[in-house]
Each structure stands twice: as structure tokens, then as C-alpha cells.
Design an enzyme around this catalytic site. Structure first.
Site, PDB file in Angstrom:
ATOM      1  N   ARG A   1      49.025 -35.104  16.147  1.00 34.02           N
ATOM      2  CA  ARG A   1      50.253 -35.191  16.269  1.00 34.02           C
ATOM      3  C   ARG A   1      50.919 -33.512  16.139  1.00 34.02           C
ATOM      4  NH1 ARG A   1      55.090 -32.539  13.378  1.00 34.02           N
ATOM      5  NH2 ARG A   1      57.008 -34.209  13.103  1.00 34.02           N
ATOM      6  N   LEU A   2      51.814 -33.028  17.693  1.00 36.34           N
ATOM      7  CA  LEU A   2      51.469 -31.931  18.294  1.00 36.34           C
ATOM      8  C   LEU A   2      53.637 -31.935  17.144  1.00 36.34           C
ATOM      9  CD1 LEU A   2      51.300 -32.156  21.699  1.00 36.34           C
ATOM     10  CD2 LEU A   2      50.150 -31.845  19.952  1.00 36.34           C
ATOM     11  N   ASP A   3      53.668 -30.913  16.256  1.00 44.16           N
ATOM     12  CA  ASP A   3      54.866 -30.378  16.353  1.00 44.16           C
ATOM     13  C   ASP A   3      55.795 -29.914  17.037  1.00 44.16           C
ATOM     14  OD1 ASP A   3      56.361 -30.201  13.377  1.00 44.16           O
ATOM     15  OD2 ASP A   3      56.243 -27.639  13.864  1.00 44.16           O
ATOM     16  N   ALA A   4      56.919 -30.756  16.568  1.00 44.55           N
ATOM     17  CA  ALA A   4      58.515 -29.883  17.176  1.00 44.55           C
ATOM     18  C   ALA A   4      57.579 -29.649  18.605  1.00 44.55           C
ATOM     19  CB  ALA A   4      58.514 -28.806  16.827  1.00 44.55           C
TER      20      ALA A   4
ATOM     21  N   HIS B   1      59.222 -29.608  21.621  1.00 42.20           N
ATOM     22  CA  HIS B   1      60.816 -28.339  21.993  1.00 42.20           C
ATOM     23  C   HIS B   1      60.271 -26.960  21.608  1.00 42.20           C
ATOM     24  CE1 HIS B   1      61.304 -30.481  18.297  1.00 42.20           C
ATOM     25  NE2 HIS B   1      62.008 -29.513  17.870  1.00 42.20           N
TER      26      HIS B   1
ATOM     27  N   GLU C   1      55.943 -35.364  18.553  1.00 45.75           N
ATOM     28  CA  GLU C   1      56.951 -35.172  17.804  1.00 45.75           C
ATOM     29  C   GLU C   1      57.910 -34.332  18.821  1.00 45.75           C
ATOM     30  OE1 GLU C   1      59.788 -33.091  13.972  1.00 45.75           O
ATOM     31  OE2 GLU C   1      58.424 -32.099  15.067  1.00 45.75           O
TER      32      GLU C   1
ATOM     33  N   ASP D   1      63.141 -40.715  16.441  1.00 45.10           N
ATOM     34  CA  ASP D   1      64.043 -39.800  15.368  1.00 45.10           C
ATOM     35  C   ASP D   1      65.481 -40.455  15.262  1.00 45.10           C
ATOM     36  OD1 ASP D   1      62.408 -37.756  14.329  1.00 45.10           O
ATOM     37  OD2 ASP D   1      63.404 -35.966  15.063  1.00 45.10           O
TER      38      ASP D   1
ATOM     39  N   HIS E   1      65.076 -43.617  13.140  1.00 43.40           N
ATOM     40  CA  HIS E   1      65.293 -43.408  11.204  1.00 43.40           C
ATOM     41  C   HIS E   1      66.569 -43.266  11.094  1.00 43.40           C
ATOM     42  CE1 HIS E   1      66.052 -40.206   8.432  1.00 43.40           C
ATOM     43  NE2 HIS E   1      65.565 -40.310   8.151  1.00 43.40           N
TER      44      HIS E   1
ATOM     45  N   GLY F   1      62.348 -34.353   2.900  1.00 48.83           N
ATOM     46  CA  GLY F   1      62.474 -32.856   2.458  1.00 48.83           C
ATOM     47  C   GLY F   1      62.955 -31.950   3.273  1.00 48.83           C
TER      48      GLY F   1
END
Length: 628
Positions: free
Chosen positions: A273-276, A278, A312, A337, A340, A409
Site C-alpha cells: 500500500r503506497l502511502d499518499a 499525491h 493511497e 476517500d 468514506h 487518528g
């Protein structure tokens, strides 16, 4: 500059070319990139070994084979006889981010998952967890003790670990990692992570690793001492941007793709899972995301395992997961997102911050049918048009959720939905996620309505940095009107975020866990309620006044399904005109076995259309029917 080595012709994972590679029981190859250095040597923290000078090649890599070095030996590199630095590709940092690196031999671990071939992405039902707060021991071995529970009592098929690359201190979300190849020492290090992955595969569970390729953490980040890993051309909210397209960027790209392949080869990880993304900036002709995806997919083919890359992103850009032949990057999936936000705002009525763009029932309908709510229209929050259409990509390329580490969080008080919405509404969110055509994700503890918060916590060693994080969090929450912010550095903030396994479950929590399990069983057993293989396999009708969704789903085989979701806090009477057919009830949220008040007006069969058909739905109801 260095070129990437193809997995199809290079049968040793080329990730192991970097750092310290054990060639045999007493010989180690050291390799590090430092193009501007005049001299690089390796210093050993044992009296029996003297420093060894490395030799530089034309691409700026320093390398040497050193005899008499055993696994367990600790070392640092010395740059130009001045700077002592841990290895950028360190396999283990037993003394933390500032200490020496330790040599690890992959041969010292005996895997038992030779028959494991992975799972297709559409079979993933993901359980996201933070190793430090998931169990009392805060270790990989602690997670192992809960695997049977996750498989049998919950029913998930994959776990997703928040980042475990070495971070400063003992408590951290994981997104401040500075040693991308080194599993967190206090979680159990390399051996502990391998035991966890091996145990997951024995239980039939896939393992997703959350990796951060948009920045490195501020403490213990010594990459800049070795070479131009970072760039000032772009900015990220979290730290210096990584140099993916400037001078010397080929070696930086190799470092990052090496890391991705390292996890899927040496640690048998099933998905990244590749974070952010952007925060990943690249104007190269071939984007780093495409190159990374191609490398991982090639390695998967070579290994004979299903391995996936999931992004992501808040870009709402279908190019990220569109196939290569359609001009996309070819990644396997991405987080949604929009789904959600659409669901969250309808149930919580929150409208501040980025939630100001959401709150309409029609937006949830669009999220279910088309994935992106914002597909080119104006966003009030962003003050510009946002997104493009996702109709060209499959529903199973989107991961959906009602809660995750960010959405919980990154609230000032870390509140879970269990403390924000009624019990019956929790069942609606679970059904919306688990009976969607997308890939569902649960956040640890969600399945039983955990009430402890999940807060943001850090354990930096620099007081100035700690204070900067404190002030940054307060500033970030200003847009939401949240003024009371727990101290992220306090031990109590971390302790409050733990799951309360030792606390007896309330009756409602037991009912909720049974509800989650029942939904997952339906998803697995009825194709029409599982992953959506076709883009047109779902239809949605919205009764705006009643706040009721009618969802019609078809599968490749078996009966069709009809789902009624009431997001109304009151009893509502409504008719239903579509879809046509005779429908039989198979699941009801207000059944007594799920803690509901059995509705005497519950219709076990529906004939649609019917002029006399009138449904009386209780508050926050979920009724599921099939046509045979």
C-alpha cells in the site's frame, strides 16, 4: 546512471545488491550509493575487525567484499573520513535510528509457506492494524496470537500493517520511518516480521505492507549525507520531497523500487500500500509509480505468486489504476476517500474541513456506482474542480472503508465511529462497506465497536521537533474547529490508543461482531454480494426524502441480491418500485440475534412491483434479500 535489473533475467532479488549482503557464513558484500563522496569505508563495532575501504564505480556506488564478517555484526559507513552514518539500506537497527546497522542473513529463517500463491485482489477483505497498539505486547508475535480470531471470528482474508520501517523511539504511527529496509526493532525486528508473515500464510491470510515513498521522517534521516536523494523542486507537507526526476534520480528510483521488491521477496509480502502518492512528484516520461508497479508485477510472475500494488491518493485520478494500454500506471488498486466521506457525513452530519464537500445522499449513490464522487466538478473545499471519471476501471480496484487509521487518528480526539453514531447506524456502515462491489477494509477493533480512541503519537528524541509536531497538529485541526489536542508525545496518548482486549465485551459489542461476521459470510457465499467483476453489476436508487437506498446487485452466478439501507434516524415508511421480482429476506440488522428490536412489520418476502407494497423500516436499518 544505474539501470534497473529485470527480475526475469536476474534470479536473486536485486534489492539485495544494496546494503550488506551475506555471500556465505563469513563473507559480506557492502554496497552503498554516495556519488559525491571522495572516500567511503565501513567501520565495524567489534575489536576483531578493522575498517575496510570501499571501491567506487562509475555510477557512484561504493562496494567491497569483506571476509571474516558474520551475521549479527554491527557497522556504519564513514564518508570522507568524517561522517559516520548507518547504512541507508540497513536490514536492522537494533539500537534505533541513530545506532549502527546490523548484518542479517536471510538464510537464518526457515519459511513454511512454500505452497502459498497469494490471493486475487478481489478476494481481499482487509483488516488494517497498528502493531504497537493492536495487542498488549506491541509486537509482531502479539499479532500472531490474534490470527485465528481474525480468520474465524471476523472472517477477513488479509491484514494490512501500518508502516513498520524503523522509526525513532518506541511508539510511532510508522510514517516517520527512516530505514526503509529495516523492520522496527521493538516490534520484533526481521525475525519477528517473518514469523508473522509465515503464520498469516499458514492461516490463509495475505499480508499488505504500508510503505512510504513520498518522504522520510525527520529524525535519523541520514540519506542526504550519502547523495541527492531529496529535491527542493517540490514540497510535501511532511518533509523534503524525494528526488524522482532530477539529476542523479536514477539511483534514487532504484533505491525505492529495490525496497518494494525487497519486501515481496525477502519477507514474502503479498501487497504494498503506497502511502499518499499525491506527495510523489515525477515528470519523467515513465512515472516512478508505473516503473515500480511493472517491477513488482514482473517479480510476482517470476515468483509464481499474486502480488498487488495499491495506492493511497486524494487526486481522484483514474490514470493511477488504469491499465498500461490505456495510458495508465497499471497499479492494481487505490483507496477511496470519497466513499468514506460520503458515508461519514451522512451519518455524523459533520461539515467542517474537507467534509464540507459532502453530506448528500446522491453523493453516496455516486460513490457506490462510479467510485469517485468528484469526477471533474467544483469542490468548495479545494476551491477548484477536482477529479476525473473512474467508470473505465473496475469496482474491485477500489478499497472502501468507514474507518481507517487516518480518518480516526487525524481527528483531534481520535474518536471512532462507535462513539459518534448510534449502535444501529454502525450496522449500516458495516453493510455499506462489506456488501459493496469494492474491496472492503476494516480498522482494528471496528468489528466489535472498540471505544478507545486511536490518537496520533510520536516518540522523537529532539525537544524542538516534538514541539513542532505539537504545534503542527493544532494548526492542522483549526479548519475543523478542534482546539483540544492530546499531546502526541505523551506516553498516555499511546496507551489510550490500545485495543482493550482484556475488557469484557458489552452485549452490543458482541452483537456487532456477530453482524460483521454474518456480512462477511454473505459476501463470501453469495457472488452477487461479493466483489463486483463488472462495472454495470450494480444499480442504486435513492429515496432522498426517506434517506433510503435500494441497491440491486448481480453476480456471475447464483441469485441476484437486493439491499435496503436506511440512513434515517427515524422509522420510515416507503414503497419500492424496482427491481422487479420476488425477493426473500436473508439478513436483517434489527433481528434480535444482532441486538435489534424485531420488527413485527418485517416483510420476509417482497413482490416488486406491487401497488400494495409498503415497507416500514426502523431507524438505521439493513435488510438484505435474494431472488431465489
Amino acid at each position: 546512471m544505474s539501470t534497473l535489473k529485470s527480475s526475469s533475467t536476474h534470479h536473486t532479488p536485486w534489492a539485495l545488491d544494496l546494503g550488506a549482503t551475506t555471500l556465505d557464513s563469513t563473507t559480506v558484500q557492502f554496497r552503498v550509493w554516495a556519488p559525491m563522496a571522495q572516500r567511503v569505508s565501513v567501520k565495524f563495532f567489534t575489536q576483531s575487525l578493522k575498517p575496510h575501504l570501499l571501491k567506487k564505480d562509475k555510477e557512484g556506488y561504493w562496494e567491497a567484499k569483506v571476509a571474516g564478517v558474520k551475521p549479527g555484526t554491527t557497522y556504519k559507513y564513514v564518508i570522507d573520513d568524517e561522517l559516520e552514518r548507518p547504512d541507508p539500506a540497513s536490514r536492522y537497527q537494533p539500537e534505533g535510528v541513530h545506532g549502527p546497522s546490523q548484518i542479517i542473513s536471510p538464510q537464518n529463517f526457515s519459511w513454511n509457506d512454500q505452497g502459498w500463491k497469494g490471493l486475487p485482489l478481489e478476494e481481499y477483505i482487509i483488516y488494517e492494524l497498528h502493531v504497537g497498539t493492536f495487542t498488549p505486547s506491541s509486537t509482531f508475535d502479539g499479532v500472531c496470537t490474534k490470527l485465528s480470531y481474525l480468520r474465524d471470528q471476523v472472517g477477513v482474508t488479509a491484514i494490512e500493517l501500518l508502516p513498520v520501517a524503523q522509526c525513532p523511539g518506541l511508539r510511532n504511527w510508522g510514517y516517520d520511518g527512516t530505514y526503509l529496509f529495516a523492520p522496527q526493532s521493538n516490534f520484533g525486528g526481521p525475525e519477528g516480521l517473518k514469523r508473522l508473515v509465515d503464520a498469516c500464510h499458514a492461516q490463509g491470510l495475505a499480508v499488505i505492507m504500508d510503505v512510504v515513498y513520498n518522504h522520510l521522517g525527520p529524525e535519523g534521516n541520514y540519506l542526504g549525507s550519502f547523495g541527492p536523494y531529496f529535491t527542493d523542486t517540490y514540497k510535501t507537507p511532511w518533509g523534503s520531497a524525494i528526488n524522482y526526476d532530477g539529476p542523479y534520480s536514477d539511483a534514487v528510483r532504484q533505491f525505492i523500487i529495490s525496497n518494494a521488491l525487497f519486501w515481496v521477496t525477502e519477507y514474502h509480502i503479498d501487497a504494498l500500500r503506497l502511502d499518499a502518492i499525491h506527495g510523489i512528484f515525477d515528470f519523467s516520461a515513465k512515472h516512478i509509480l508505473q516503473e515500480l508497479g511493472e517491477a513488482v508485477h514482473a517479480e510476482a510472475q517470476h515468483l509464481g505468486r499474486a502480488i498487488h500494488v495499491i495506492a493511497e491518493s486524494d487526486l481522484n485520478d483514474s490514470k493511477i489504476i488504469a491499465p498500461l494500454n490505456k495510458g495508465g500506471y497499471g497499479l492494481d488498486g487505490q483507496w477511496s476517500d470519497d466513499f468514506h466521506h460520503a458515508l461519514h457525513c451522512l451519518l455524523t452530519k459533520e461539515k467542517k474541513g474537507y467534509y464540507e464537500d459532502f453530506g448528500k445522499l446522491s453523493q453516496l449513490v455516486k460513490a457506490i456506482k462510479e467510485r469517485f464522487v468528484y469526477s471533474g466538478q467544483y469542490s468548495v473545499h479545494r476551491k477548484r474542480r477536482h477529479g476525473n471519471s473512474a467508470k473505465i476501471v473496475a469496482p474491485t480496484q477500489f478499497v472502501v472503508f468507514s474507518q481507517n487509521h487516518d480518518q480516526v487518528g487525524n481527528r483531534a480526539q481520535g474518536e471512532r465511529l462507535s462513539t459518534l453514531i448510534p449502535f444501529e447506524a454502525l450496522k449500516v456502515t458495516a453493510a455499506a462497506v462489506l456488501l459493496s462491489p469494492n474491496i472492503p477494509l476494516l480498522f482494528m477493533g471496528e468489528e466489535y465497536g472498540e471505544t478507545s480512541p486511536f490518537l496520533y503519537f510520536i516518540d522523537h528524541g529532539d525537544e524542538g521537533l516534538i514541539e513542532a509536531v505539537r504545534q503542527g497538529r493544532k494548526s492542522e485541526f483549526a479548519a475543523f474547529g478542534w482546539t483540544e489536542v492530546p499531546d502526541p508525545y505523551a506516553q498516555s496518548t499511546f496507551d489510550k490508543s490500545r485495543l482493550q482486549w482484556d475488557k469484557p465485551q458489552s452485549e452490543e459489542q458482541q452483537f456487532l461482531q456477530q453482524w460483521y461476521h454474518a456480512l462477511i459470510e454473505l459476501r463470501k457465499s453469495i457472488p452477487a454480494l461479493g466483489p463486483g467483476q463488472k462495472k454495470d453489476s450494480i444499480k442504486v436508487w435513492a429515496n432522498q426524502k426517506a434517506k433510503v437506498l435500494t441497491i440491486h446487485r448481480t453476480g456471475q452466478s447464483g441469485p441476484e441480491a437486493l439491499i435496503l439501507l436506511s440512513l434515517n434516524q427515524n422509522v420510515i415508511k416507503t414503497g419500492i418500485a424496482k427491481p422487479e421480482g420476488k425477493w426473500t429476506l436473508i439478513l436483517c440488522s434489527n433481528s434480535q440475534k444482532f441486538g435489534g428490536q424485531q420488527n413485527s412489520k418485517l416483510l420476509n418476502t417482497l413482490q416488486v412491483p406491487s401497488e400494495s407494497l409498503a415497507l416500514e423500516l426502523p431507524p438505521y436499518a439493513v435488510w438484505v434479500y435474494t431472488n431465489s
